[in-house]
Design a protein around this motif. Structure first.
Motif, PDB file in Angstrom:
ATOM      1  N   LYS A 120      87.117  33.703  88.662  1.00  0.00           N
ATOM      2  CA  LYS A 120      85.998  32.528  88.195  1.00  0.00           C
ATOM      3  C   LYS A 120      85.402  32.171  89.262  1.00  0.00           C
ATOM      4  O   LYS A 120      84.907  30.875  89.274  1.00  0.00           O
ATOM      5  N   GLY A 121      85.172  32.679  90.595  1.00  0.00           N
ATOM      6  CA  GLY A 121      84.323  32.049  91.541  1.00  0.00           C
ATOM      7  C   GLY A 121      84.891  31.148  92.394  1.00  0.00           C
ATOM      8  O   GLY A 121      84.078  30.628  93.091  1.00  0.00           O
ATOM      9  N   ILE A 122      86.344  30.561  92.066  1.00  0.00           N
ATOM     10  CA  ILE A 122      86.865  29.601  92.558  1.00  0.00           C
ATOM     11  C   ILE A 122      87.099  29.880  94.048  1.00  0.00           C
ATOM     12  O   ILE A 122      87.756  30.638  94.512  1.00  0.00           O
ATOM     13  N   SER A 123      86.937  28.860  95.110  1.00  0.00           N
ATOM     14  CA  SER A 123      87.315  28.784  96.269  1.00  0.00           C
ATOM     15  C   SER A 123      87.490  27.365  96.822  1.00  0.00           C
ATOM     16  O   SER A 123      86.844  26.458  96.368  1.00  0.00           O
ATOM     17  N   HIS A 124      87.824  27.128  98.187  1.00  0.00           N
ATOM     18  CA  HIS A 124      88.245  25.950  98.762  1.00  0.00           C
ATOM     19  C   HIS A 124      89.307  25.020  97.930  1.00  0.00           C
ATOM     20  O   HIS A 124      88.929  24.071  97.514  1.00  0.00           O
ATOM     21  N   ASN A 125      90.038  25.899  97.221  1.00  0.00           N
ATOM     22  CA  ASN A 125      90.868  25.230  96.079  1.00  0.00           C
ATOM     23  C   ASN A 125      92.289  26.010  95.992  1.00  0.00           C
ATOM     24  O   ASN A 125      92.144  27.316  96.217  1.00  0.00           O
ATOM     25  N   PRO A 126      93.319  25.553  95.686  1.00  0.00           N
ATOM     26  CA  PRO A 126      94.514  26.027  95.758  1.00  0.00           C
ATOM     27  C   PRO A 126      94.600  27.652  94.594  1.00  0.00           C
ATOM     28  O   PRO A 126      95.447  28.387  94.580  1.00  0.00           O
ATOM     29  N   ALA A 127      93.575  27.318  93.566  1.00  0.00           N
ATOM     30  CA  ALA A 127      93.491  28.196  92.673  1.00  0.00           C
ATOM     31  C   ALA A 127      92.697  29.350  93.003  1.00  0.00           C
ATOM     32  O   ALA A 127      92.599  30.389  92.194  1.00  0.00           O
ATOM     33  N   GLU A 128      92.222  29.448  94.152  1.00  0.00           N
ATOM     34  CA  GLU A 128      91.623  30.644  94.800  1.00  0.00           C
ATOM     35  C   GLU A 128      92.524  31.860  94.429  1.00  0.00           C
ATOM     36  O   GLU A 128      93.768  31.906  94.824  1.00  0.00           O
ATOM     37  N   TYR A 129      91.715  32.734  94.127  1.00  0.00           N
ATOM     38  CA  TYR A 129      92.693  34.169  93.779  1.00  0.00           C
ATOM     39  C   TYR A 129      91.713  35.436  93.676  1.00  0.00           C
ATOM     40  O   TYR A 129      90.921  35.462  93.176  1.00  0.00           O
ATOM     41  N   THR A 130      92.433  36.536  94.201  1.00  0.00           N
ATOM     42  CA  THR A 130      91.696  37.730  94.164  1.00  0.00           C
ATOM     43  C   THR A 130      92.982  38.775  93.512  1.00  0.00           C
ATOM     44  O   THR A 130      94.054  38.602  94.322  1.00  0.00           O
ATOM     45  N   GLU A 131      92.692  39.522  92.741  1.00  0.00           N
ATOM     46  CA  GLU A 131      93.580  40.710  92.397  1.00  0.00           C
ATOM     47  C   GLU A 131      93.986  41.379  93.400  1.00  0.00           C
ATOM     48  O   GLU A 131      93.175  41.925  94.403  1.00  0.00           O
TER      49      GLU A 131
END
Length: 408
Positions: A376-387
């Motif tokens: 989801k393009g999320i970064s600088h956040n605990p929800a940051e994730y890459t498969e």
């Protein structure tokens, strides 16, 4: 999950324990206890893999696979500091991927022709002190002692004191920076949604955008909300709102790769029954082409001044950041592209809309970047994730690039 997936995921989670915060993220700021512990833990891991490990004066950590020619070095890596309440992947992935790549190359191919080195850079984010890229700027000789001698963090702790507490000190500025670096390749999470949207597991970055940032102050006249007719008002917020609307419209008309953002806006006196007498807002404009960036921002500021006159208000525009786009090295980019094609990787070539250590290296060392998707393009956040499968593709891509640069 295969062995490489387990190792890359496991090491990212292991590293995330250093600075794990109560809000479920990672807070690992430059020269903090958590940062210091992480750097020393990484040093221990590098040594476990049979690589040489050591710090420079300011705390950049290097792991080296010695080559036959020790006067030439191919460098990879990223930064280990985080933003407050950040995630597991930003920066840290590039460090973990680099160590795993060197481990694989050592086991598979033995000694390279030239040194291959991984760096865990001291700092990139600027999250604790008002200074960014401290790690990479020291490596290339751009950082100056005078720039940080008087700065403090948000708790009033001086930069110099924090550095000494961590066991580090300033480099000797009378000595020339390293001249052995022949290439730098950084692998990083995209921090955007392009790769995930297009279902592509890895990208070669050919350009890092230039940025111009402004603060605009609009001064009108504060007045009574009930007794001031609409036609008599000098409403600063109304004028500012038209400026914001028109600049975003202009940017949408130009289209990619231009992006324009108004991220902060304030109204004064900010009271429900008073016509705003002052409005302050920020502008962030980015483009991969310097001329296009300058042309658009000139049009934008001209239109702001026109709107200001139309509304009978006074407007000042302060450009406080002007960073040029930074192209990656065409030869290194092409080398990586060819290597990806040979190994059948599904990839694309794209630009980076965010700043990275690579933009500091690029003017001095042939440089390229690799991206893997961000959920989801999320970064600088605990929800940051890459498969995990995408993390592995990035490591494989890095291995191939370092093999081409270090063994051939």
């Amino acid at each position: 999950m295969d062995d490489l997936q387990k190792e890359v995921v496991g090491r990212l989670e292991w590293l995330g324990e250093f600075g794990k915060d109560s809000a479920g993220g990672v807070t690992r700021l430059l020269y903090s206890k958590e940062w210091t512990q992480a750097q020393h833990a990484l040093k221990g891991w590098i040594e476990e893999e049979g690589l040489e490990a050591g710090f420079d004066e300011i705390g950049n950590l290097f792991g080296t696979l010695k080559g036959k020619n020790t006067n030439e070095t191919v460098l990879t890596g990223s930064h280990v500091d985080t933003v407050k309440n950040g995630g597991l992947y930003d920066g840290a992935y590039g460090v973990v991927a680099g160590i795993l790549a060197l481990k694989y190359l050592k086991q598979k191919y033995g000694q390279p022709l030239r040194n291959i080195e991984v760096v865990s850079m001291a700092e990139e984010e600027g999250s604790r002190f008002p200074y960014a890229f401290w790690g990479s700027k020291n490596i290339v000789g751009l950082a100056k002692r005078k720039d940080v001698e008087t700065i403090t963090d948000f708790d009033g702790i001086p930069f110099v004191e924090a550095m000494k507490e961590s066991g580090f000190h300033f480099r000797d500025e009378s000595k020339a920076p390293r001249n052995d670096l022949k290439a730098f390749v950084e692998v990083h999470v995209e921090q955007g949604s392009v790769l995930e949207t297009e279902k592509i597991p890895v990208a070669v970055v050919n350009n890092i955008v230039g940025q111009r940032r402004f603060t605009v102050e609009v001064n009108g006249e504060a007045n009574h909300a009930g007794t001031t007719p609409m036609g008599y008002r000098k409403d600063a917020l109304y004028a500012a709102s038209q400026m914001v609307f028109e600049m975003i419209t202009m940017a949408r008309e130009v289209g990619d790769p231009l992006v324009t953002t108004v991220g902060k806006i304030e109204a004064q006196p900010n009271i429900v029954n008073v016509v705003p007498g002052k409005a302050i807002f920020t502008i962030d404009v980015r483009h991969t082409d310097k001329e296009a960036l300058v042309s658009f921002t000139n049009q934008l500021t001209a239109r702001i001044n026109e709107i200001s006159k139309e509304h009978g208000v006074e407007t000042s525009i302060d450009m406080w950041m002007d960073a040029d786009p930074v192209p990656m090295d065409a030869t290194v980019v092409e080398l990586i592209e060819n290597q990806f094609k040979e190994n059948g990787l599904n990839f694309k070539v794209m630009h980076s809309g965010a700043g990275h250590d690579s933009q500091i290296f690029a003017p001095f060392v042939p440089t390229a970047m690799l991206f893997v998707p961000s959920h989801k393009g999320i970064s600088h956040n605990p929800a940051e994730y890459t498969e995990p499968s995408d993390l592995v593709e990035g490591v494989k891509g890095l291995i191939g690039a370092l093999y081409e640069l270090g063994y051939k």
